[in-house]
Design an enzyme around this catalytic site. Sequence first.
Site, PDB file in Angstrom:
ATOM      1  N   CYS A   2      37.217  45.603  32.892  1.00 41.80           N
ATOM      2  CA  CYS A   2      37.580  45.719  31.472  1.00 41.80           C
ATOM      3  C   CYS A   2      36.441  45.267  30.563  1.00 41.80           C
ATOM      4  O   CYS A   2      35.650  44.398  30.925  1.00 41.80           O
ATOM      5  CB  CYS A   2      38.784  44.837  31.181  1.00 41.80           C
ATOM      6  SG  CYS A   2      40.165  45.165  32.260  1.00 41.80           S
ATOM      7  N   ARG A  27      30.865  49.806  32.376  1.00 45.40           N
ATOM      8  CA  ARG A  27      31.555  48.830  33.219  1.00 45.40           C
ATOM      9  C   ARG A  27      32.669  49.489  34.037  1.00 45.40           C
ATOM     10  O   ARG A  27      33.142  48.904  35.007  1.00 45.40           O
ATOM     11  CB  ARG A  27      32.157  47.723  32.354  1.00 45.40           C
ATOM     12  CG  ARG A  27      31.119  46.883  31.651  1.00 45.40           C
ATOM     13  CD  ARG A  27      31.743  46.027  30.573  1.00 45.40           C
ATOM     14  NE  ARG A  27      32.577  44.984  31.115  1.00 45.40           N
ATOM     15  CZ  ARG A  27      32.156  43.776  31.480  1.00 45.40           C
ATOM     16  NH1 ARG A  27      30.886  43.479  31.351  1.00 45.40           N
ATOM     17  NH2 ARG A  27      32.980  42.872  31.952  1.00 45.40           N
ATOM     18  N   TRP A  75      40.310  48.577  32.961  1.00 46.60           N
ATOM     19  CA  TRP A  75      40.180  49.031  34.354  1.00 46.60           C
ATOM     20  C   TRP A  75      41.441  48.532  35.048  1.00 46.60           C
ATOM     21  O   TRP A  75      41.618  47.331  35.245  1.00 46.60           O
ATOM     22  CB  TRP A  75      38.918  48.432  34.970  1.00 46.60           C
ATOM     23  CG  TRP A  75      38.570  48.969  36.322  1.00 46.60           C
ATOM     24  CD1 TRP A  75      37.904  50.126  36.607  1.00 46.60           C
ATOM     25  CD2 TRP A  75      38.851  48.345  37.590  1.00 46.60           C
ATOM     26  NE1 TRP A  75      37.765  50.272  37.971  1.00 46.60           N
ATOM     27  CE2 TRP A  75      38.330  49.197  38.590  1.00 46.60           C
ATOM     28  CE3 TRP A  75      39.498  47.173  37.978  1.00 46.60           C
ATOM     29  CZ2 TRP A  75      38.432  48.904  39.943  1.00 46.60           C
ATOM     30  CZ3 TRP A  75      39.594  46.881  39.330  1.00 46.60           C
ATOM     31  CH2 TRP A  75      39.065  47.740  40.296  1.00 46.60           C
ATOM     32  N   ASN A  99      40.408  40.459  29.821  1.00 45.55           N
ATOM     33  CA  ASN A  99      39.683  40.868  31.024  1.00 45.55           C
ATOM     34  C   ASN A  99      39.959  39.806  32.080  1.00 45.55           C
ATOM     35  O   ASN A  99      39.831  38.619  31.795  1.00 45.55           O
ATOM     36  CB  ASN A  99      38.177  40.954  30.716  1.00 45.55           C
ATOM     37  CG  ASN A  99      37.349  41.279  31.942  1.00 45.55           C
ATOM     38  OD1 ASN A  99      37.879  41.696  32.967  1.00 45.55           O
ATOM     39  ND2 ASN A  99      36.054  41.082  31.843  1.00 45.55           N
ATOM     40  N   GLY A 100      40.361  40.236  33.283  1.00 44.22           N
ATOM     41  CA  GLY A 100      40.647  39.268  34.345  1.00 44.22           C
ATOM     42  C   GLY A 100      42.047  39.490  34.882  1.00 44.22           C
ATOM     43  O   GLY A 100      42.651  40.536  34.655  1.00 44.22           O
ATOM     44  N   GLU A 479      22.535  50.982  52.604  1.00 41.42           N
ATOM     45  CA  GLU A 479      22.401  51.146  51.160  1.00 41.42           C
ATOM     46  C   GLU A 479      22.375  52.633  50.790  1.00 41.42           C
ATOM     47  O   GLU A 479      23.021  53.053  49.829  1.00 41.42           O
ATOM     48  CB  GLU A 479      21.147  50.409  50.665  1.00 41.42           C
ATOM     49  CG  GLU A 479      20.848  50.573  49.186  1.00 41.42           C
ATOM     50  CD  GLU A 479      21.994  50.191  48.250  1.00 41.42           C
ATOM     51  OE1 GLU A 479      22.981  49.599  48.698  1.00 41.42           O
ATOM     52  OE2 GLU A 479      21.898  50.533  47.065  1.00 41.42           O
ATOM     53  N   LYS A 483      25.163  54.382  48.388  1.00 41.69           N
ATOM     54  CA  LYS A 483      24.737  55.057  47.153  1.00 41.69           C
ATOM     55  C   LYS A 483      25.303  56.448  47.104  1.00 41.69           C
ATOM     56  O   LYS A 483      25.843  56.881  46.100  1.00 41.69           O
ATOM     57  CB  LYS A 483      23.203  55.080  47.114  1.00 41.69           C
ATOM     58  CG  LYS A 483      22.576  55.000  45.793  1.00 41.69           C
ATOM     59  CD  LYS A 483      22.452  53.615  45.198  1.00 41.69           C
ATOM     60  CE  LYS A 483      23.637  52.756  45.313  1.00 41.69           C
ATOM     61  NZ  LYS A 483      23.527  51.398  44.977  1.00 41.69           N
ATOM     62  N   GLU A 486      29.306  56.481  46.732  1.00 38.43           N
ATOM     63  CA  GLU A 486      29.915  56.012  45.484  1.00 38.43           C
ATOM     64  C   GLU A 486      29.742  56.988  44.331  1.00 38.43           C
ATOM     65  O   GLU A 486      30.580  57.025  43.442  1.00 38.43           O
ATOM     66  CB  GLU A 486      29.440  54.604  45.107  1.00 38.43           C
ATOM     67  CG  GLU A 486      28.014  54.481  44.635  1.00 38.43           C
ATOM     68  CD  GLU A 486      27.679  53.068  44.127  1.00 38.43           C
ATOM     69  OE1 GLU A 486      26.558  52.616  44.369  1.00 38.43           O
ATOM     70  OE2 GLU A 486      28.534  52.425  43.498  1.00 38.43           O
ATOM     71  N   HIS A 502      27.991  55.296  71.591  1.00 31.58           N
ATOM     72  CA  HIS A 502      29.123  54.487  72.063  1.00 31.58           C
ATOM     73  C   HIS A 502      30.409  54.854  71.329  1.00 31.58           C
ATOM     74  O   HIS A 502      31.354  54.073  71.316  1.00 31.58           O
ATOM     75  CB  HIS A 502      28.785  53.000  71.927  1.00 31.58           C
ATOM     76  CG  HIS A 502      27.605  52.617  72.759  1.00 31.58           C
ATOM     77  ND1 HIS A 502      27.680  52.482  74.130  1.00 31.58           N
ATOM     78  CD2 HIS A 502      26.305  52.419  72.434  1.00 31.58           C
ATOM     79  CE1 HIS A 502      26.470  52.189  74.608  1.00 31.58           C
ATOM     80  NE2 HIS A 502      25.618  52.145  73.595  1.00 31.58           N
ATOM     81  N   LYS A 601      31.285  48.304  36.911  1.00 34.38           N
ATOM     82  CA  LYS A 601      29.945  47.736  37.054  1.00 34.38           C
ATOM     83  C   LYS A 601      30.007  46.260  37.428  1.00 34.38           C
ATOM     84  O   LYS A 601      29.260  45.792  38.265  1.00 34.38           O
ATOM     85  CB  LYS A 601      29.173  47.928  35.742  1.00 34.38           C
ATOM     86  CG  LYS A 601      27.740  47.420  35.788  1.00 34.38           C
ATOM     87  CD  LYS A 601      26.913  48.244  36.763  1.00 34.38           C
ATOM     88  CE  LYS A 601      25.497  47.734  36.905  1.00 34.38           C
ATOM     89  NZ  LYS A 601      24.865  48.320  38.107  1.00 34.38           N
TER      90      LYS A 601
END
Length: 606
Positions: A2, A27, A75, A99-100, A479, A483, A486, A502, A601
Site C-alpha cells: 500500500c 509499489r 495492495w 499500510n500494514g 536470479e 526475473k 515475475e 535426478h 515493490k
Amino acid sequence: MCGIVGYVGSRECTEVLLNSLSKLEYRGYDSAGIAVFENNVIKTQKSKGKIADLIAKMENEGRLEGHCGIGHTRWATHGEPSDINSHPHGNANVTIVHNGIIENYKKIKEFLERKGYVFESQTDTETAAKLLDYFYEGNPIAAIQRVLDEIEGSYALGIMFKDYPDRIYAVRKDSPLIVAVGDNESFIASDVPAVLQYTKKYYLLEQDEIAVLDKNGVEFYDDHGAPIKKELLTADFDMEAAEKGGFAHFMLKEIHEQPTAVRTTITPRISDGMPNLEECGMTYERLKNYNNIFVVACGTAMHAGLVGKYVIEKIARVPVTVDVASEFRYRDPILTDKDLVILVSQSGETADTLEALRLAKRNGADTLSIVNVKGSSIARDSDMVLYTHAGPEISVASTKAYMVQLSVFYLIAFSIAYAHGKISMEECKRLVAELQNVPNVIEEILKTPDSCQYVASQLVNSENLLYIGRGLDYALSMEGSLKLKEISYIHSESYAAGELKHGTISLVTNGMPVIAVATQRNLFDKTVSNVKEVKARGAYVILVTHKCKTVDSDAADCVISLPTIDDLLMPMTAVVPLQLIAYYTSVLRGNDVDKPRNLAKSVTVE
Ligand code: M6R
C-alpha cells in the site's frame, strides 16, 4: 504494498494527492482512493483498479475540492480488491488510510460490534478507523494513543478528524512513513518520490511517533504525547532520478543505470586500491573475529547473498549460511556473539528481513545491513550499515539494486579474505581492480542487446523454462529465473545443472527452452555435458558463457558470449543478459513490465 499520501496547504488537494499517488504506483496496488475535507466535511472517492479508474470515476462524480486530504493505493491483504475494501475507511468523524496489517483486528471488530458499530468492508483497516472513532472524545492525540495501546501488528496511518479540517495526523510502526514540508504546505507519504515534485525536505517518522501537520508545518509527539524535535532531512536525488528519462520502462532505465550505480557504490570504499569498509566500523580486525556469517534476505536480495556466500567461502574460507528471511525467523538459528548476520534489502523495509534482524540482535550476533534506502528501518536498526548507492529503484523487478548488492559483497569478501591472510595485498588489489573494471564491461554488454531480444522472441510463447548452472552460475540462474517469471509470467525453475538427471530432466520435452549459464571455466565442460543431456531430449538451449569459450555447434541453439573477466566476478556481467531477456520477453508478451501482477515493490507485511 500500500501507498499512503496526504496533503495540507493551499494547492488543490485532489490534484496533489493523485500526483503523489501516481509516484507510488510502483509499489504495487489493486485499488485507490482519497478523502478530502470539502467545506469542512470529510468526503471520500475510491475505486477498485488503477489510479486511472479512480480518475474516471471522478470525472463522472466530480472532483472533491479542498486543501487538506489523504490518499491511498491498496495492495489487498484482508478482503478482495473492491470499491468497498479500498481505503480510506472510517466515518464522518474519523477517516484513515493504512499500510500494514492489524493482526488482532478480529478481536477488536467483535468488541466494536458489541458496542453497536456496523462494518461494511472485510478489511482490518476499518477496525482501526472505528476504534479511533470509539476512543475519540475531542483530543486526536489521546485517541491515537489509546488505539496504539490496543492494536497489534504493523501500521502506517494517515488520519483526518472531522473537528480539525485543516490538519492531518500520522503515526507508524514497522511500516514506513515520511513527513515532508514545503512553503506553507505539508505532506505525508510512504516514500520520498511521492513528494519530490513539491519538496525535497522531509522527516523520517520513527516507531509510534505521532505527527500533526497543517499548512504552517509539523509538530511531532512521542508515544507519551510529549512534543519532540526531529532532524529535517534533504532528499539526495531529484525528480529526474525517479522518472523514466526517455526509456520505455523504469526496468530498462535501471538496467542501464547499473554501471554508474556500481561506480558510485564502490568508489568511496576503495582506498589505495584496497577495500575499505571502516565507514561502518567494519575494520579488518573486526572481520577476523567472526566464526560464521549468515546472510538473510528475501527474493532478489537473497540471490545476491547466494553469490556473496560462494565468493566469501571460496576466497576467505569462512562458512556462510544463506537464509530466506521468512524461514530464518522461525528455524531457531544457532547464533553467537562471534557471528555476523548480514541483512540485505533494497527497500530496507521488508517485514521478514526486519524481524530477522531483530532476532539476530536478540541472540547477540553482530548485524550489518546492505540497504539502498537511506534511513529505512533495517538500516537504522542494524549495528552497521553499508548503503548501496543505486538511487531510487522504481521497477518492481529489482536489477540495479541486485547489482550494487553484489558489488558490496565482493568488497566484503575481499576484505575478509585479506583480513584472514587468505589472499595477499597484491591479489586483493588485483581483485579490486577487476571489480572497478566491471562497470565498463557492463556498458559494453548493454551496447548490443540484439541477442537478448532474439532470445526473448524465442521464449515469448513458452509456458515452461529451465535455468541451469553450477556453483556461482547456479546462484545466478536463480536470479535469472526469478526475473523472468515475475515479469513475463512464464513458469520457470532454476536447477543445479548436475542435479537435473535426478528427476527434473523428465520435464524436458521437444522445444522446451533451457537457459544454461556457464561462466565458471573450471565447471564449463561439466555444464556443457548437462546441456548435451537436455539437448538430446529436444530442449532449445541458450548458453551464456565467455567469449573465449568455443561451443560445439550441436551444444546450443543460441550462444550469448560475454567479455572475459575473472570468473569470480562474472555474476555481475552475466546477470545483465538475463535481466534483458526477462525484460524483452515481458515487453513482447504485452505485460506491465514495471508493475507485474500481484507483486509489490516494498513488502511490508510478513
Ligand atoms: O526491498 P527488498 O530488497 O528487501 O525486497 C526483497 C524482495 O521482495 C525483492 O528483491 C523481490 O524479490 C524483487 N521484486 C525481485 O525482483
